[in-house]
Motif scaffolding. Sequence first.
Motif: not given
Length: 419
Positions: A288-300
Amino acid sequence: MTVPSAAPQPSARATHAWQRNARLWDFHFGVALVVAELFVAFSHGPGLWVWLMNGWLLLSVPLYVAVGRPALHGDPENSRRAVAFCAGMAVLYTPAAILAQEASVAMVALAPLSYMLLDRLRAMAFLLVYNIAPLVGWTVLMWDDPGHLLRTVLIAVVVAGSSMAIGGWVESIVVQSTERAELIRRLDESRDELTRLSVAHGALLERERLAREIHDTLAQGFTSLVMLCQALEGELERNPEQARRYVDLMQRTARENLAESRSLVASLTPAQLDDSSLDEAVRRLGDRLAEELGIEVDVHVSGTPRELPPAVEVVALRASQEALSNIRKHAHATRVELSLAHTPQGLELTVRDNGRGFVPTSPGKGYGLPGMRARVSEIGGTTELTSAPGEGTRLTVRLTAASCPDAPALPAPLQETNR
């Protein structure tokens, strides 16, 4: 010796033991009367004076029923009825003790009543007067030889000493019982006060919990909606396709907020955990955060997942929401890493961004971080925050085994994944 606060009350704990059994003192008074009657009857044999004296002693029965008994079980010490009863008993028993010195022994049985009805000084004075009056009366009216006088004096001394000893013992019991009754009363008041404070404290904790829930769910959802609306305004004419994606995202956010509000009202677990695991819920937050802000979000997600108590999963999820919400509102980051590690000691959540950072020791006006720390601390976890201006922020939340004791591992091992 009676006590003002010792009047009979509905609660058994509010009365003394001797006040809860009136028949005991009725029997006590009856024994003293029968003893006096027998001493008078067998001292001089049948005769007019003996019959008159026994009849005179029987007048103590209506005196006890009408005056003594009510004073014993309802009046404070030194009341008018108490004084009247003791004075009446002296008037009735003194002639009997003059006629038969042995009748004074009855006063040993009546001494406890005197100490219960009067204070110590008045009770002692009453007993001394009662024991001296028969001696003086016998000496004036019936003295015949020194040996008889010595016998009467010895009887008076023994009776007076025994009466005062027994009366003093009874008084000590009364005082001790009164002190214990007062202690019980204070303990009851303290218990009631503790109950009231516990209720108030519980209400305060519930308000704090609701405040955290609202901040971590509805407030963050509304913040996302506001930011999406602002982004939508700039894309309506320039990029309709992107604008439609923003609209779809706003709809999903609104639906999730609605589900959260219903879950909050019903006091259930977070809606994100209703039909999915904690790992999946954390991944969705990152997406959701990646889609809202258009940034790279890596979940491990690493380690072997454990079956955690609901409270632990809620805290981990809320901490993830709070960390990503702060990044959304303040960090201006271009890359975010979110790590959820299942360890033998428990659970460790780490959120790192490359944003502008801040000074962690500086006072803030927000509720999010203090609320998150309080939530983590309530279940025995720890929070570590590292940040500096221009160097990004790192948040680590550790929930130890004490927070999720003896949780069995899930059957299928989960390999580390990146998104």
